[in-house]
Design a protein around this motif. Structure first.
Motif, mmCIF file in Angstrom:
data_model
loop_
_atom_site.group_PDB
_atom_site.id
_atom_site.type_symbol
_atom_site.label_atom_id
_atom_site.label_comp_id
_atom_site.label_asym_id
_atom_site.label_seq_id
_atom_site.Cartn_x
_atom_site.Cartn_y
_atom_site.Cartn_z
ATOM 1 N N TRP A 142 0.855 -1.192 0.000
ATOM 2 C CA TRP A 142 0.000 0.000 0.000
ATOM 3 C C TRP A 142 0.887 1.237 0.000
ATOM 4 N N ARG A 143 0.655 2.143 -0.931
ATOM 5 C CA ARG A 143 1.475 3.355 -1.013
ATOM 6 C C ARG A 143 0.796 4.496 -0.261
ATOM 7 N N GLU A 144 1.606 5.303 0.366
ATOM 8 C CA GLU A 144 1.103 6.434 1.142
ATOM 9 C C GLU A 144 0.213 7.317 0.274
ATOM 10 N N ARG A 278 -1.678 5.079 -11.589
ATOM 11 C CA ARG A 278 -1.332 3.681 -11.328
ATOM 12 C C ARG A 278 -2.417 3.044 -10.487
ATOM 13 N N ALA A 279 -2.568 1.725 -10.642
ATOM 14 C CA ALA A 279 -3.553 0.989 -9.863
ATOM 15 C C ALA A 279 -3.074 -0.440 -9.650
ATOM 16 N N LEU A 280 -3.211 -0.925 -8.421
ATOM 17 C CA LEU A 280 -2.921 -2.306 -8.067
ATOM 18 C C LEU A 280 -4.249 -2.989 -7.760
ATOM 19 N N ALA A 298 -6.165 -0.447 -5.206
ATOM 20 C CA ALA A 298 -5.384 0.590 -4.533
ATOM 21 C C ALA A 298 -4.762 1.453 -5.621
ATOM 22 N N SER A 299 -5.067 2.747 -5.599
ATOM 23 C CA SER A 299 -4.620 3.614 -6.698
ATOM 24 C C SER A 299 -4.261 4.990 -6.175
ATOM 25 N N ASP A 300 -3.579 5.741 -7.025
ATOM 26 C CA ASP A 300 -3.243 7.119 -6.686
ATOM 27 C C ASP A 300 -4.531 7.914 -6.453
#
Length: 435
Positions: A142-144, A278-280, A298-300
């Motif tokens: 997971w990105r901040e 971006r998207a995971l 999970a995306s920007d």
């Protein structure tokens, strides 16, 4: 016929006229539109006006450009080959890409124990406890600042992500060979799949660079358990792909981590720090069953905001009944222990088939993860003939051709989910005989 009725003095008017003729059936699929110069002379307008109208037709999915062959009316979208096996088949299923039903948990037991509270219009689209569990599941991946979105499965997530940024005619870089669901999604959206060659470590960096240079606006990548090959990105390969994408920050990066619940291989991201979109995507269907149509994205923040517009309360949110089932499955220690046992079982079946093939002088693509093993056939083999011979012996397999964008080398995709080791040895021996 229809061309004689094309009128208009502005780009919008010409576009509307051609769209009307196409929808009325007077311009048919594959029919060429007049060259820009000829149409401009016929309508007594500037060539740029006609060019703008044609460009708008392509963007709307009504027409397509074929280079020197000009602009033609686009054929209607068609459904390509699907995953799964025809009901009632008497053949042993090595083709469907399905999980083993014996390893799927019973969601009714979990939901029955926890209960369900009806959700009404206007309530939050995401169950709070499910969001907490999802963030725990993503962990360090997971990105901040990321936003979390729910969709109706991984393919739905990919379709929504492409729809919020791309228009018909745009190009998307995908693995070659590619997942059938992804190919069908691109086809139905009027998008062009640009093949990115692979090896056992995943996408090749120079091939991705070539696809972006050819105009790819997005890249769709499976970081592990790629379907159909089963391969995953090594840490070094993911880093090389990040370097490529770091030079092209405008490219939309979609990572379809569909096998995350059951994967043995680690996850390495290809999204660069400079990537702006971006998207995971992580689905629950492989571990909990294909009928549980739910995936986390999970995306920007910008992408999450765009997705939220298409998944609104009261209209298109993901069912809270479905969310409750997945919440209680993800929150159960017993379920996670069951998933760990399933990982071991699937790995054992993959290993058994690979060893059986090796004993017969055949090699599968390795390392691999997931439900499928990719078996390249010897040079000169006819994959269709081999598959037909195996069908006569009671085995149903898929050839590599439906997954390919460019002409493929002969190969089989073998689903191992329900293939026991003793049957793997018999299959490998009969495959060698079929060759």
């Amino acid at each position: 016929m229809g061309q004689n009725k094309i009128t208009g003095s502005t780009a919008s008017a010409i576009f509307e006229s051609i769209r009307r003729e196409a929808h009325a059936g007077r311009l048919v699929a594959g029919q060429s539109l007049p060259p820009v110069r000829d149409m401009a002379e016929r309508l007594q307008v500037n060539r740029n006006t006609v060019a703008a109208a044609y460009k708008k037709l392509v963007a709307a999915g009504i027409a397509e450009t074929l280079g020197r062959n000009g602009t033609v009316i686009r054929p209607a979208a068609r459904q390509g080959e699907q995953e799964g096996l025809a009901p009632g088949s008497s053949l042993a299923d090595l083709a469907s890409g399905n999980p083993d039903p014996a390893w799927l948990p019973d969601p009714s037991r979990v939901l029955g124990a926890a209960g369900y509270r009806p959700a009404l219009y206007g309530e939050p689209v995401l169950d709070g406890d499910l969001e907490r569990l999802a963030r725990q599941w993503f962990g360090a991946d997971w990105r901040e600042g990321d936003g979390l979105t729910l969709t109706h499965g991984a393919v739905d997530a990919i379709e929504r992500l492409l729809a919020v940024y791309l228009v018909p005619g745009d190009k998307v870089a995908v693995e070659d060979p590619c997942f059938l669901g992804s190919l069908n999604t691109l086809r139905c959206a009027g998008l062009e799949a640009l093949p990115v060659a692979m090896d056992h470590q995943g996408m090749r960096p120079e091939a991705l660079e070539d696809a972006i240079s050819a105009g790819a606006q997005a890249v769709l990548c499976t970081p592990r358990a790629q379907n159909p090959t089963g391969c995953g990105l090594s840490e070094a390969r993911a880093g090389a792909l990040r370097e490529v994408l770091g030079r092209h920050p405008h490219v939309l990066v979609i990572e379809d981590d569909h096998f995350a619940l059951l994967a043995r291989a680690p996850y390495f991201s290809i999204a660069a720090d400079t990537t702006t979109r971006r998207a995971l995507v992580r689905s629950v269907s492989k571990g909990f069953g294909p009928d549980l149509r739910l995936a986390f994205v999970a995306s920007d923040p910008g992408t999450a905001g765009r997705l939220a517009l298409r998944l609104a309360p009261g209209t298109t949110w993901v069912s809270h009944l479905l969310q409750a089932v997945v919440r209680d499955l993800l929150g159960s220690e017993a379920v996670w222990a069951h998933l760990e046992a399933a990982r071991d079982a699937y790995q054992g079946k993959r290993d058994a088939l690979i060893q059986a093939l090796r004993a017969e002088g055949l090699e599968a693509l390795q390392p691999c993860d997931g439900f499928n093993v990719w078996v390249p056939l010897p040079a000169g083999s006819d994959a269709d003939a081999v598959a037909s011979a195996l069908a006569r012996l009671g085995w149903c397999v898929r050839t590599g051709e439906p997954f390919a964008i460019t002409p493929p080398a002969a190969a089989l995709r073998v689903t191992i989910s329900t293939l026991e080791p003793v049957d793997a040895a018999r299959f490998a021996a009969q495959l060698r005989g079929a060759l």
